[in-house]
Design an enzyme around this catalytic site. Structure first.
Site: not given
Ligand code: 6AU
Length: 263
Positions: A59, A61, A90, A92, A219
């Site tokens: 994924k 960005h 991603d 969005k 988390y």
């Molecule tokens: O594991 P992290 O917290 O370092 O990263 C979480 C990733 C980030 C966010 O852009 C994405 O997940 N994300 C999304 C997505 C995937 O769309 C939605 C959401 O509700 N929360 C979230 O963290 O790259």
């Protein structure tokens, strides 16, 4: 093999990108999508190179990357494909259909390299056609994940909105499935009840260390998310902030795979 581990999900989910994901996950024994929230092309490339065998999806960005070049990005995407990793931007999307279609192009030309993108359904159903047309404009196909829930504290994707997104998204071709809140197994469970077997649920907010993260992120545990009905776990910091990203990726893969087998 994929059929055996995925059970009813395999027979009910028929779109080609979900099928590719489930096939790859079964072959590599991992339900992990790596969230490469990294600032340089080289950092993304090096991490993908080292953890590629333990992830099924990457994924990105693209707008986080500071030294983005078209050629550098082509190299990252080629590497991901060589390692049998699906590519998800991603971004969005949330605009009207016409603009979303245009946003698939532009300087970074998402339509030419991403297999999957994310969209909010807040602007109405035409965003889905807009994004699919974006891929069609360059002779490609892709899959869309709709945000039905979010993992961040205080978000406004409340149960009534989630229900509406799922009711509409379930019926749409090109929609692979939904983003659910991986930080809360009860949210994932109730989302699965709404979704049924016919679409995927992919969940961010996943870490082996559960609880609050940076800037309102929350988390939950990877095993609990899978048992509650998540099909893919999005893990960023849990891997790239680890002292040993390779071992971390292996561990997330193992936990996710064991949970799927138990499910
Ligand atoms: O594991 P992290 O917290 O370092 O990263 C979480 C990733 C980030 C966010 O852009 C994405 O997940 N994300 C999304 C997505 C995937 O769309 C939605 C959401 O509700 N929360 C979230 O963290 O790259």
């Amino acid at each position: 093999m994929a059929e055996d581990v995925w059970g009813p999900r395999w027979s009910s989910v028929t779109d080609s990108f979900s099928r590719r994901y489930m096939q790859t996950a079964a072959e590599k024994e991992t339900l992990i999508c790596f969230a490469a929230d990294l600032q340089t092309v080289d950092a993304v490339r090096k991490t993908v190179e080292s953890i590629g065998p333990y992830i099924a999806c990457l994924k990105l960005h693209v707008d986080i990357v500071e030294d983005w070049t078209s050629q550098g990005w082509v190299d990252v995407c080629d590497l991901a494909r060589e390692l049998d990793v699906l590519i998800w931007e991603d971004r969005k999307f949330a605009d009207i259909g016409r603009v979303s279609r245009q946003q698939m192009g532009g300087v970074v030309d998402i339509r030419s390299w991403a297999d999957i993108v994310t969209a909010h359904l807040i602007s109405g159903p035409d965003i889905v056609d807009g994004l699919l047309n974006g891929w069609n404009d360059v002779g490609r196909d892709g899959g869309i994940l709709l945000l039905a829930q979010m993992s961040s504290r205080g978000n406004l994707l409340l149960p009534n909105y989630t229900k509406k997104v799922v009711e509409q998204g379930r019926e749409m071709d090109g929609v692979m499935g939904f983003i659910g809140n991986g930080s809360n197994p009860d949210d994932v469970k109730s989302l699965r009840e709404l979704v049924g077997e016919g679409k995927m649920i992919w969940t961010p907010g996943i870490n082996l260390n559960t609880g609050d993260g940076v800037a309102g992120q929350q988390y939950g545990h990877p095993r609990e998310a899978v048992l509650a009905g998540a099909d893919c776990l999005i893990v960023g910091s849990g891997i790239h902030k680890s002292n040993n990203p390779i071992e971390a990726a292996k561990e997330y893969a193992r936990v996710s795979w064991d949970a799927l087998l138990d499910r």
